[in-house]
Design an enzyme around this catalytic site. Structure first.
Site, PDB file in Angstrom:
ATOM      1  N   LYS A  85       0.858  -1.192   0.000  1.00 19.67           N
ATOM      2  CA  LYS A  85       0.000   0.000   0.000  1.00 19.67           C
ATOM      3  C   LYS A  85       0.890   1.237   0.000  1.00 19.67           C
ATOM      4  CE  LYS A  85      -4.451   0.093   2.292  1.00 19.67           C
ATOM      5  NZ  LYS A  85      -5.107   0.196   3.598  1.00 19.67           N
TER       6      LYS A  85
HETATM    7  C1  E4P Z   1      -8.320   1.142   3.336  1.00 21.85           C
HETATM    8  O1  E4P Z   1      -7.612   0.285   2.878  1.00 21.85           O
HETATM    9  C2  E4P Z   1      -8.257   1.658   4.693  1.00 21.85           C
HETATM   10  O2  E4P Z   1      -7.595   0.723   5.525  1.00 21.85           O
HETATM   11  C3  E4P Z   1      -9.602   1.850   5.308  1.00 21.85           C
HETATM   12  O3  E4P Z   1     -10.659   1.440   4.503  1.00 21.85           O
HETATM   13  C4  E4P Z   1      -9.791   3.110   6.044  1.00 21.85           C
HETATM   14  O4  E4P Z   1     -11.072   3.112   6.630  1.00 21.85           O
HETATM   15  P1  E4P Z   1     -11.515   4.107   7.777  1.00 21.85           P
HETATM   16  O5  E4P Z   1     -11.842   5.417   7.149  1.00 21.85           O
HETATM   17  O6  E4P Z   1     -12.728   3.464   8.370  1.00 21.85           O
HETATM   18  O7  E4P Z   1     -10.371   4.205   8.741  1.00 21.85           O
END
Ligand code: E4P
Length: 221
Positions: A85
Site C-alpha cells: 500500500k
Molecule cells: C483502506 O484500505 C483503509 O484501511 C480503510 O478502509 C480506512 O477506513 P476508515 O476510514 O474506516 O479508517
C-alpha cells in the site's frame, strides 16, 4: 464483488474465512497499531492465515521516493500474497511507477478524488482505494468518486486496475459499490456482520421453526 476485510485482527479474519466471505485483507498503520503489533509479524501471520491466493495489503511508512521503494521491496518479500500500500502523494506516485515495474502489486491508498485515482492508475497501481466514508464525513459524496473511477476504467483499456471501495461504513456503500461495478469492497468486520442482518429473516425463521415444532407436538413426537 470481492469482499476484503479491513482489519489486522486475527479472530475477525478467521471468522470471515470460516463464513467463506474473505477474499483478501487490507491493513493500515492504524489498524495494526490497534492490535498492538509490529507491521511485519502481523502481516506475515495474516498472509499465512488467508493462504497464498488472497491478497493482503501492508502499507509503507515512508514518505520519500527512495525509502518508499525500499520498504515496498521489503514488504513484498514477507509473503507471496503481499500487496504494497502506497499513499497518493507525489513521492508515492513516483514510487508506484518504479515498484509496479518491479512486478510488485500496489494498492494506491488515501485516494479522495477520482483524479488522484487516475494518477495511480497511470503509475501502474493494481488496486485503487477511494476512501468513501471519510469523504462522506467531510461533507462530500464519497460514492461519486467510486462511480467516476469505475467509469474511466471502463473507457480506457490500458488502465488495468481494480477498485477497492475503502473506508466503507454502511450497507448502502456496499449496494452502491455493486451498482457501479466496484471490483472489491474492503470492510470492517462489523459491516460484514451487518450484511447478514434483516429483521424479517429472524422473524421468518422463528415462525418456520415454531410452526414445525407445533406440528410435531400435535403428533406427540
Ligand atoms: C483502506 O484500505 C483503509 O484501511 C480503510 O478502509 C480506512 O477506513 P476508515 O476510514 O474506516 O479508517
Amino acid at each position: 464483488m470481492k469482499f476484503f476485510l479491513d482489519t489486522a485482527n486475527i479472530d475477525e479474519i478467521g471468522q470471515a474465512l470460516d463464513w467463506g466471505l474473505c477474499d483478501g485483507v487490507t491493513t493500515n498503520p492504524t489498524l495494526v497499531a490497534r492490535e498492538g503489533r509490529e507491521m511485519e509479524e502481523a502481516a506475515k501471520e495474516i498472509c499465512e492465515l488467508v493462504g497464498p491466493d488472497r491478497p493482503v495489503s501492508a502499507e509503507v511508512l515512508a514518505v520519500e521516493y527512495d525509502a518508499i521503494v525500499k520498504e515496498a521491496q521489503e514488504r513484498a518479500a514477507w509473503a507471496e500474497n503481499i500487496v504494497v500500500k502506497i499513499p497518493l502523494i507525489p513521492e508515492g506516485v513516483k514510487a508506484m511507477k518504479t515498484v509496479s515495474e518491479m512486478g510488485i502489486p500496489i494498492n494506491a491508498t488515501l485516494i479522495f478524488a477520482s483524479t488522484q485515482a487516475l494518477l495511480a492508475a497511470k503509475a501502474g497501481a493494481t488496486y485503487l482505494s477511494p476512501f468513501v466514508g471519510r469523504q462522506d464525513d467531510a461533507g462530500f459524496d464519497g460514492m461519486a468518486s467510486v462511480e467516476q473511477i469505475a467509469q474511466f476504467l471502463r473507457m480506457y483499456d490500458d488502465l488495468d486496475c481494480e477498485i477497492i471501495l475503502a473506508s466503507a461504513r454502511t450497507v448502502e456503500h456496499v449496494i452502491r459499490g455493486t451498482q457501479c461495478g466496484a471490483h472489491i469492497c474492503t470492510m470492517p468486520f462489523d459491516l460484514l456482520q451487518k450484511l447478514f442482518k434483516h429483521p424479517m429473516t429472524d422473524i421468518g425463521l422463528d415462525k418456520f421453526l415454531a410452526d414445525y415444532r407445533a406440528m410435531q407436538e400435535e403428533l406427540g413426537k
